[in-house]
Design an enzyme around this catalytic site. Structure first.
Site, mmCIF file in Angstrom:
data_model
loop_
_atom_site.group_PDB
_atom_site.id
_atom_site.type_symbol
_atom_site.label_atom_id
_atom_site.label_comp_id
_atom_site.label_asym_id
_atom_site.label_seq_id
_atom_site.Cartn_x
_atom_site.Cartn_y
_atom_site.Cartn_z
ATOM 1 N N SER A 38 42.313 41.439 39.780
ATOM 2 C CA SER A 38 41.845 40.095 40.106
ATOM 3 C C SER A 38 40.320 39.989 39.940
ATOM 4 O O SER A 38 39.805 40.210 38.857
ATOM 5 C CB SER A 38 42.299 39.736 41.520
ATOM 6 O OG SER A 38 42.227 38.353 41.749
ATOM 7 N N ASP A 183 48.634 37.323 39.126
ATOM 8 C CA ASP A 183 47.643 38.172 39.801
ATOM 9 C C ASP A 183 48.207 39.549 40.177
ATOM 10 O O ASP A 183 49.232 39.658 40.845
ATOM 11 C CB ASP A 183 47.198 37.431 41.076
ATOM 12 C CG ASP A 183 45.955 38.025 41.704
ATOM 13 O OD1 ASP A 183 45.803 39.251 41.690
ATOM 14 O OD2 ASP A 183 45.134 37.253 42.219
#
Length: 294
Positions: A38, A183
């Site tokens: 991320s 993610d």
């Protein structure tokens, strides 16, 4: 001294990672390999491309993050637009502007695909919701019939940072099937295991940078309603896998950076808060590196 570094995810709190990188540079460490999830994937990508900490600080300070949000159904009122985007597109924002922004910054350093980087210089983590698999990019692209070296570094970083519901996932086709990729923090927000494996001798020291308290000092979740429970559920999903892996042995190689008072999705962050996060990362990293025994 050459080291390998792993950066955790944390959304907008990733500004603190810049401060940690400053401290690492100032101590004279040279990062040979870097990995992240991320926000950590974005910082890792810039480092692998050759950007110094001061460069990244300028890049992140100059960009107006809200300008990178690209909603679908622009002609509709806000609430309806967001609901339709979530229902049909699986995310409020397309995410293409963020991917293009990352692509532009990498292109300025001559980086387009993983072939432009030294082997294993950069690895990022994403989550395949269709198959329920954790993906290490670029390594696992081969399972999708994709040549890892030909894959866009910017797209891989976006895949790792496509916050669920907020940004639209990447849909990747393989053998006639389509996988929904989001993610990496959903399955591993701090992939220290990429470089620090039990029973395998390390080539060089591995340093982790994690946006949180130490595990034993983590504040307990207050759950009084359904929203609290959802937040606790998501935080548990992000941290449980990594917390189980990380032992006392690993903790001695991890810089923990508490970032209380800042939300992961607080994208309208003031300049004052950005500077405070960078300073917090630098302070905690300096404190750790003064006593790091590697």
């Amino acid at each position: 001294m050459q080291i390998d570094v792993v950066f955790s995810g944390g959304g907008i709190k990733g500004f603190a990672l810049i401060g940690a990188y400053q401290a690492i540079e100032e101590k004279g460490y040279i990062i040979k390999r870097v990995a992240g999830t991320s926000a950590g994937a974005i910082i890792s990508g810039f480092i692998a491309a050759g950007y110094k900490s001061e460069d990244i600080k300028v890049i992140m300070s100059e960009v107006e993050l809200s300008n990178l949000f690209d909603p679908s159904f622009r002609f509709l009122p806000g609430p309806l637009r967001k609901w339709l985007s979530l229902y049909f597109q699986l995310g409020i924002y397309k995410g293409k502007k963020i991917e293009n922004w990352i692509e532009d910054k990498l292109d300025q350093k001559g980086i387009k695909t993983f072939a432009d980087l030294p082997p294993q210089a950069l690895r990022v983590v994403a989550s395949d919701l269709t198959t329920g698999r954790l993906l290490v990019l670029p390594d696992d692209l081969i399972h999708y019939g994709i040549d890892p070296e030909s894959f866009s570094v910017a797209k891989a970083i976006y895949m790792s940072s496509a916050l669920p519901y907020f940004f639209q996932p990447v849909k990747m086709k393989s053998n006639g099937d389509t996988s929904v990729i989001i993610d990496g923090g959903v399955l591993s927000n701090f992939p220290l295991w990429l470089f620090d494996k039990d029973n395998i001798k390390k080539t060089r020291p591995v340093l982790g940078v994690k946006l949180s308290h130490r595990y034993e000092d983590m504040p307990k979740h207050e759950i009084d309603n359904g929203i609290d429970m959802f937040e606790a559920l998501f935080e548990t999903m992000k941290s449980a896998h990594d917390a189980r892996y990380i032992s006392r042995k690993h903790e001695k190689n991890i810089i923990f950076i508490p970032t209380d008072g800042v939300l992961t999705t607080e994208f309208q962050l003031t300049e004052q808060k950005k500077i405070a996060l960078i300073n917090q990362g630098r302070k905690m990293a300096n404190k750790f590196l003064m006593r790091w025994s590697h």
